[in-house]
Enzyme design. Structure first.
Site, mmCIF file in Angstrom:
data_model
loop_
_atom_site.group_PDB
_atom_site.id
_atom_site.type_symbol
_atom_site.label_atom_id
_atom_site.label_comp_id
_atom_site.label_asym_id
_atom_site.label_seq_id
_atom_site.Cartn_x
_atom_site.Cartn_y
_atom_site.Cartn_z
ATOM 1 N N GLU A 178 0.006 -4.599 11.792
ATOM 2 C CA GLU A 178 0.706 -4.175 10.580
ATOM 3 C C GLU A 178 2.180 -4.575 10.671
ATOM 4 O O GLU A 178 2.809 -4.911 9.674
ATOM 5 C CB GLU A 178 0.567 -2.668 10.401
ATOM 6 C CG GLU A 178 1.077 -2.168 9.073
ATOM 7 C CD GLU A 178 0.761 -0.706 8.871
ATOM 8 O OE1 GLU A 178 -0.016 -0.401 7.947
ATOM 9 O OE2 GLU A 178 1.284 0.135 9.631
ATOM 10 N N CYS A 207 5.996 6.119 4.321
ATOM 11 C CA CYS A 207 4.807 5.354 3.917
ATOM 12 C C CYS A 207 4.135 5.960 2.687
ATOM 13 O O CYS A 207 3.218 5.375 2.124
ATOM 14 C CB CYS A 207 3.817 5.249 5.071
ATOM 15 S SG CYS A 207 4.455 4.266 6.438
ATOM 16 N N HIS A 256 0.843 -1.198 0.000
ATOM 17 C CA HIS A 256 0.000 0.000 0.000
ATOM 18 C C HIS A 256 0.874 1.241 0.000
ATOM 19 O O HIS A 256 2.090 1.175 0.138
ATOM 20 C CB HIS A 256 -0.982 -0.001 1.182
ATOM 21 C CG HIS A 256 -0.351 0.193 2.520
ATOM 22 N ND1 HIS A 256 -1.072 0.600 3.616
ATOM 23 C CD2 HIS A 256 0.905 0.043 2.966
ATOM 24 C CE1 HIS A 256 -0.278 0.685 4.678
ATOM 25 N NE2 HIS A 256 0.922 0.343 4.301
ATOM 26 N N HIS A 258 3.562 -5.071 3.774
ATOM 27 C CA HIS A 258 3.517 -5.579 5.149
ATOM 28 C C HIS A 258 3.063 -7.032 5.134
ATOM 29 O O HIS A 258 2.321 -7.459 4.250
ATOM 30 C CB HIS A 258 2.517 -4.784 5.995
ATOM 31 C CG HIS A 258 2.898 -3.369 6.217
ATOM 32 N ND1 HIS A 258 3.850 -2.978 7.134
ATOM 33 C CD2 HIS A 258 2.462 -2.227 5.628
ATOM 34 C CE1 HIS A 258 3.966 -1.659 7.103
ATOM 35 N NE2 HIS A 258 3.136 -1.184 6.196
ATOM 36 N N ASP A 312 -4.766 -10.669 -0.026
ATOM 37 C CA ASP A 312 -3.453 -11.311 -0.031
ATOM 38 C C ASP A 312 -2.743 -11.147 -1.368
ATOM 39 O O ASP A 312 -3.311 -11.407 -2.429
ATOM 40 C CB ASP A 312 -3.583 -12.801 0.306
ATOM 41 C CG ASP A 312 -2.239 -13.447 0.595
ATOM 42 O OD1 ASP A 312 -1.373 -12.774 1.188
ATOM 43 O OD2 ASP A 312 -2.052 -14.620 0.227
ATOM 44 N N HIS A 313 -1.491 -10.697 -1.289
ATOM 45 C CA HIS A 313 -0.642 -10.445 -2.455
ATOM 46 C C HIS A 313 -1.275 -9.441 -3.419
ATOM 47 O O HIS A 313 -1.181 -9.584 -4.629
ATOM 48 C CB HIS A 313 -0.263 -11.758 -3.156
ATOM 49 C CG HIS A 313 0.746 -12.533 -2.378
ATOM 50 N ND1 HIS A 313 0.381 -13.359 -1.342
ATOM 51 C CD2 HIS A 313 2.098 -12.571 -2.458
ATOM 52 C CE1 HIS A 313 1.471 -13.895 -0.817
ATOM 53 N NE2 HIS A 313 2.531 -13.432 -1.473
ATOM 54 N N HIS A 322 4.853 0.118 -0.575
ATOM 55 C CA HIS A 322 5.645 -0.706 0.335
ATOM 56 C C HIS A 322 4.709 -1.771 0.887
ATOM 57 O O HIS A 322 3.488 -1.656 0.783
ATOM 58 C CB HIS A 322 6.266 0.134 1.461
ATOM 59 C CG HIS A 322 5.266 0.709 2.413
ATOM 60 N ND1 HIS A 322 4.524 1.832 2.126
ATOM 61 C CD2 HIS A 322 4.882 0.295 3.641
ATOM 62 C CE1 HIS A 322 3.725 2.095 3.145
ATOM 63 N NE2 HIS A 322 3.920 1.177 4.076
#
Length: 136
Positions: free
Chosen positions: A125, A34, A15, A42, A80-81, A40
């Site tokens: 996070e 960020c 994100h 998580h 996810d991904h 980037h």
């Protein structure tokens, strides 16, 4: 007698924290690294907790297999991904902060639970940073 049942899950997602209506300087000032234009990622850890009365016939508040399937359908398959900013419709105009991600997850899971169940979402996070949302 109310009991809380919890299920852990995880998803990996990228994100970028920024506001389209702010200047680059203001975004950098508020969101710092960020606000990376290249995003980037998580490794998010999720705990979904359902509180309710124990069913006298089954002994369950909720079948953990059902809660696991709900999380798989509503969270893992959707997030996810993925790049949350680009791939997840809920974040098209919503900054994907940990707080907003937890609220979106709650809003996706809550309608699929029994009306008398309470839902709490805790989202990590990082191993040291988490948010919790229990609904309005």
């Amino acid at each position: 007698m109310k009991v809380t049942v919890s299920r852990r899950a995880h998803f990996n997602a990228a994100h970028r924290l920024y506001r389209k209506d702010w200047s680059r300087e203001e975004n950098d000032r508020v969101f710092g690294k960020c606000n990376n234009e290249n995003f980037h990622g998580h490794n998010y850890e999720l705990i979904a907790s359902v509180t309710g009365n124990v069913d006298p016939e089954t002994g369950y508040v909720i079948d953990i297999k059902d809660l696991s399937a709900l999380i798989a359908d509503e969270v893992e398959a959707a997030f996810d991904h993925k790049n949350l900013n680009l791939d997840v419709p809920e974040f098209a105009d919503l900054n994907p902060t940990a707080e907003n991600i937890a609220i979106v997850i709650w809003n996706k899971i809550r309608p699929r639970l029994a009306p008398d169940h309470e839902l709490e979402i805790t989202l990590f996070e990082t191993p040291r940073n988490s948010v919790t949302y229990r609904g309005k």
